[in-house]
Design a protein around this motif. Sequence first.
Motif, PDB file in Angstrom:
ATOM      1  N   SER A 134       0.902  -1.319  -0.040  1.00 27.57           N
ATOM      2  CA  SER A 134      -0.066   0.025  -0.009  1.00 27.57           C
ATOM      3  C   SER A 134       1.051   1.321   0.025  1.00 27.57           C
ATOM      4  O   SER A 134       1.981   1.340   0.506  1.00 27.57           O
ATOM      5  CB  SER A 134      -0.987   0.098   1.192  1.00 27.57           C
ATOM      6  OG  SER A 134      -1.845  -1.179   1.539  1.00 27.57           O
ATOM      7  N   SER A 135       0.562   2.334  -0.588  1.00 33.80           N
ATOM      8  CA  SER A 135       0.970   3.564  -0.475  1.00 33.80           C
ATOM      9  C   SER A 135       0.628   4.308   0.593  1.00 33.80           C
ATOM     10  O   SER A 135      -0.490   4.425   1.214  1.00 33.80           O
ATOM     11  CB  SER A 135       0.707   4.317  -1.918  1.00 33.80           C
ATOM     12  OG  SER A 135       1.123   5.625  -1.745  1.00 33.80           O
ATOM     13  N   VAL A 136       1.903   4.913   1.395  1.00 30.27           N
ATOM     14  CA  VAL A 136       1.355   5.625   2.551  1.00 30.27           C
ATOM     15  C   VAL A 136       1.429   7.326   2.105  1.00 30.27           C
ATOM     16  O   VAL A 136       0.635   7.926   2.582  1.00 30.27           O
ATOM     17  CB  VAL A 136       2.388   5.350   3.556  1.00 30.27           C
ATOM     18  CG1 VAL A 136       2.111   6.423   4.788  1.00 30.27           C
ATOM     19  CG2 VAL A 136       2.152   3.947   4.069  1.00 30.27           C
ATOM     20  N   GLU A 137       2.390   7.634   1.492  1.00 29.27           N
ATOM     21  CA  GLU A 137       2.800   8.995   0.926  1.00 29.27           C
ATOM     22  C   GLU A 137       3.338   8.797  -0.545  1.00 29.27           C
ATOM     23  O   GLU A 137       4.558   8.545  -0.663  1.00 29.27           O
ATOM     24  CB  GLU A 137       3.568   9.906   2.007  1.00 29.27           C
ATOM     25  CG  GLU A 137       3.812  11.036   1.547  1.00 29.27           C
ATOM     26  CD  GLU A 137       2.692  12.206   1.298  1.00 29.27           C
ATOM     27  OE1 GLU A 137       2.445  12.569   0.368  1.00 29.27           O
ATOM     28  OE2 GLU A 137       1.973  11.978   2.281  1.00 29.27           O
ATOM     29  N   SER A 138       2.362   8.736  -1.385  1.00 28.95           N
ATOM     30  CA  SER A 138       3.020   8.597  -2.783  1.00 28.95           C
ATOM     31  C   SER A 138       3.904   9.549  -3.355  1.00 28.95           C
ATOM     32  O   SER A 138       5.062   9.121  -4.039  1.00 28.95           O
ATOM     33  CB  SER A 138       1.859   8.628  -3.957  1.00 28.95           C
ATOM     34  OG  SER A 138       0.975   9.677  -3.970  1.00 28.95           O
ATOM     35  N   ARG A 139       3.759  10.838  -3.204  1.00 29.85           N
ATOM     36  CA  ARG A 139       5.042  11.821  -3.586  1.00 29.85           C
ATOM     37  C   ARG A 139       6.257  11.546  -2.814  1.00 29.85           C
ATOM     38  O   ARG A 139       7.362  11.863  -3.543  1.00 29.85           O
ATOM     39  CB  ARG A 139       4.388  13.320  -3.056  1.00 29.85           C
ATOM     40  CG  ARG A 139       2.984  13.564  -4.026  1.00 29.85           C
ATOM     41  CD  ARG A 139       2.662  15.042  -3.845  1.00 29.85           C
ATOM     42  NE  ARG A 139       1.424  15.229  -4.406  1.00 29.85           N
ATOM     43  CZ  ARG A 139       0.581  16.435  -3.720  1.00 29.85           C
ATOM     44  NH1 ARG A 139       0.971  17.254  -2.965  1.00 29.85           N
ATOM     45  NH2 ARG A 139      -0.337  16.711  -4.142  1.00 29.85           N
ATOM     46  N   GLU A 140       6.255  10.830  -1.693  1.00 28.06           N
ATOM     47  CA  GLU A 140       7.526  10.972  -1.278  1.00 28.06           C
ATOM     48  C   GLU A 140       7.935   9.463  -1.538  1.00 28.06           C
ATOM     49  O   GLU A 140       9.213   9.059  -1.028  1.00 28.06           O
ATOM     50  CB  GLU A 140       7.508  11.152   0.218  1.00 28.06           C
ATOM     51  CG  GLU A 140       7.116  12.461   0.765  1.00 28.06           C
ATOM     52  CD  GLU A 140       7.896  13.581   0.343  1.00 28.06           C
ATOM     53  OE1 GLU A 140       9.393  13.030   0.419  1.00 28.06           O
ATOM     54  OE2 GLU A 140       7.764  14.741  -0.138  1.00 28.06           O
ATOM     55  N   GLY A 141       7.221   8.554  -1.857  1.00 32.45           N
ATOM     56  CA  GLY A 141       7.531   7.283  -1.970  1.00 32.45           C
ATOM     57  C   GLY A 141       7.598   6.164  -0.813  1.00 32.45           C
ATOM     58  O   GLY A 141       8.102   5.271  -0.742  1.00 32.45           O
TER      59      GLY A 141
END
Length: 71
Positions: free
Chosen positions: A37-44
């Motif tokens: 799952s993505s937690v913070e997509s912009r930060e990866g």
Amino acid sequence: METDQKTLHSLFLRISPGRFHFLKFILEGYDNLAILSSVESREGIVVIRYPEGHKVELFALLVDIAADLVE
């Protein structure tokens, strides 16, 4: 102490944001190995949830593909 077989452990990672789908594709190739799952997509920042019985296999896989998760 016995671990409940339904308990999932969480592993948080920072990968290159553009590599999320690559990692998801790889993990989906291993049936029931882990859930991504993505937690913070912009930060990866992602979280991988996995059962204790898959820890060794999951970590070995991550070591093998670590260089491919960063650009």
